[in-house]
Design an enzyme around this catalytic site. Sequence first.
Site, short mmCIF file in Angstrom:
data_model
loop_
_atom_site.label_atom_id
_atom_site.label_comp_id
_atom_site.label_asym_id
_atom_site.label_seq_id
_atom_site.Cartn_x
_atom_site.Cartn_y
_atom_site.Cartn_z
N GLN A 66 0.81 -1.21 0.00
CA GLN A 66 0.00 0.00 0.00
C GLN A 66 0.84 1.27 0.00
O GLN A 66 0.40 2.31 -0.48
CB GLN A 66 -0.92 0.01 1.23
CG GLN A 66 -1.98 -1.07 1.21
CD GLN A 66 -2.71 -1.13 2.54
OE1 GLN A 66 -2.18 -1.63 3.53
NE2 GLN A 66 -3.92 -0.60 2.57
N GLU A 83 -2.64 -2.14 14.81
CA GLU A 83 -3.45 -1.34 13.89
C GLU A 83 -4.71 -0.89 14.60
O GLU A 83 -5.41 -1.71 15.20
CB GLU A 83 -3.86 -2.13 12.63
CG GLU A 83 -2.74 -2.41 11.64
CD GLU A 83 -3.25 -3.13 10.39
OE1 GLU A 83 -4.41 -2.90 9.99
OE2 GLU A 83 -2.48 -3.91 9.82
N TRP A 121 -3.22 3.45 12.63
CA TRP A 121 -3.19 3.12 11.22
C TRP A 121 -3.95 4.21 10.46
O TRP A 121 -5.11 4.44 10.75
CB TRP A 121 -3.86 1.75 10.98
CG TRP A 121 -3.76 1.30 9.56
CD1 TRP A 121 -4.67 1.51 8.55
CD2 TRP A 121 -2.68 0.56 8.96
NE1 TRP A 121 -4.22 0.96 7.38
CE2 TRP A 121 -3.01 0.37 7.60
CE3 TRP A 121 -1.48 0.05 9.45
CZ2 TRP A 121 -2.17 -0.32 6.73
CZ3 TRP A 121 -0.66 -0.63 8.58
CH2 TRP A 121 -1.00 -0.81 7.24
N ASN A 166 0.69 -11.06 9.20
CA ASN A 166 -0.35 -10.09 9.54
C ASN A 166 -1.73 -10.73 9.45
O ASN A 166 -2.12 -11.22 8.40
CB ASN A 166 -0.26 -8.90 8.60
CG ASN A 166 -1.18 -7.77 9.02
OD1 ASN A 166 -0.94 -7.11 10.04
ND2 ASN A 166 -2.25 -7.54 8.27
N GLU A 167 -2.46 -10.71 10.54
CA GLU A 167 -3.84 -11.18 10.68
C GLU A 167 -4.16 -12.42 9.85
O GLU A 167 -4.96 -12.40 8.91
CB GLU A 167 -4.84 -10.05 10.38
CG GLU A 167 -4.72 -9.35 9.06
CD GLU A 167 -5.66 -8.16 8.93
OE1 GLU A 167 -5.94 -7.48 9.94
OE2 GLU A 167 -6.11 -7.91 7.80
N TYR A 219 -10.50 -2.46 14.76
CA TYR A 219 -11.10 -1.25 14.20
C TYR A 219 -12.51 -1.00 14.71
O TYR A 219 -12.88 0.14 14.96
CB TYR A 219 -11.14 -1.34 12.66
CG TYR A 219 -9.78 -1.26 12.02
CD1 TYR A 219 -9.17 -0.04 11.79
CD2 TYR A 219 -9.10 -2.41 11.64
CE1 TYR A 219 -7.92 0.04 11.21
CE2 TYR A 219 -7.85 -2.35 11.05
CZ TYR A 219 -7.26 -1.11 10.84
OH TYR A 219 -6.01 -1.04 10.26
N HIS A 230 2.68 -9.22 4.92
CA HIS A 230 1.43 -8.46 4.95
C HIS A 230 0.66 -8.76 3.65
O HIS A 230 0.26 -7.87 2.92
CB HIS A 230 1.72 -6.96 5.08
CG HIS A 230 0.59 -6.19 5.69
ND1 HIS A 230 0.71 -5.51 6.89
CD2 HIS A 230 -0.68 -5.98 5.29
CE1 HIS A 230 -0.45 -4.92 7.18
NE2 HIS A 230 -1.30 -5.19 6.21
#
Length: 477
Positions: free
Chosen positions: A18, A367, A410, A160-161, A305, A115
């Site tokens: 990204q 994040e 994030w 990552n996740e 989030y 990621h």
Amino acid sequence: MNDFPEGFIFGSGVSAFQWEGAVDEDGRTPSIWDTFLNSSNGPTRDMGSDGYHKYKEDVRLMYDMGLHAFRFSISWPRLIPSGRGPVNPKGLWFYKNLIYELKRHGIEPHVTLYHNDLPQVLEDEYGGWVDRKIIDDFTAFADICFREFGHSVKFWSTINEPNMLAWGGYDSGYIPPNHCSPPFGRLNCSRGNSSTEPYIALHNMLLAHASTARLYQQKYKDKQNGSVGITCFAFAVVPLTSSEEDEVAAQRANAFFLGWVLHPLVFGDYPEVMKRRAGKRLPSFSQEESDLVKGSSDFLGVIHYTTMSIAHSSISRHEDLISDMNVMLIPYGNSTLVKFDVLPWGLEGVLEYIKQNYGNPPVYILENGTPTNHNSSLNDVGRVEYIHAYIAAVLNSVKNGSDIRGYFQWSLVDLLEFIDANYTYGLYYVNFSDPERKRSPKTSALWYSTFLKGTTVSSQDPKNLSLLSSSPSFSSQ
């Protein structure tokens, strides 16, 4: 900030795909993200935020802001273009220069090895994470990263996740590598099996993580004195109603999402409810594998989030992850995929659940943030309210005994976003129409900087705060 324990760190983060851009420069080969975006109607900003060329400028922004740490990931196809074998010298020097620049400015690098940018060549060769060959290839990639960067990097996150990668990439198919099968896939997938592949992929991710952690422990720990952890996507869950069915459904949701990753790491096996509902479609750990995975994470990275309401589903078939879970996931309140209500108690609930059920491990919030329309005002007071409220929630959790070591907002700058390219998370606005990718500070960047340079956080209800209007200064007593 002074309310937090000594040594508590505050940072921000990005991911390689990204942020870096430069997708076909200096030897980098395509990742599964490149393939996914080029074959869909999604965003095609090949430059991303152009961090590959603007990293020095971005490090200066971090320094001026007062960040303690910066979380970034290493692009596997930039460092090892063939997935295995020779290292790309230009990719190697980019990361060495980035790390040097961070350390020179007193900013601690927190590095994520993976990621979700698997080299496309490995996906083409054997299907990536659904084949056990990936364990050796990932461990070899990690070995190079430890060897080349480990003298300066003390905090490593392996994957990552994995829970979200397995669900989104191999069941619903809405993220790379876009595997799914009818009737479960949300997109048209050219390959996959939604009934089995999510479980296989995550199983191999856990084994790759554990193999990598063992490698670090045996080969690098004594010399480099760093730590190796893994991250977990964690939305908070609340029962939709007070019915017993919804209460039990919320417990299942936690077991399937958090327990899917954390149970093996702490107890060496998957939760009983997962084994019962998925049956033989859920891979089993051998005793050796169980011993390898159990205790393999020095810390847990939490990615949070928003909060979801959970209702019991009447679906009787058990054929993919969501139907095995037997729940309906409903965004809480007015939240959507690109708009999050400010619900800091949700993060507190996640942290309390981890503390109570998984032995209170060291935790980094790696994040946390909220999107806003990319072309809206730089005066993003909604993001200020969100960050303030969630930092206050972290402080409450620390006071309640959770072993939380850091918080990462994030994201540092606006990034290429795939769910809706019109919504971004950055503290700094990036003009994607400008070839120079000019950065401009939002109110949230100025607020975070003020906070990092000494403002304390009140534990009072963050909704009562007086928000900034045009002034970046903010103090909570």
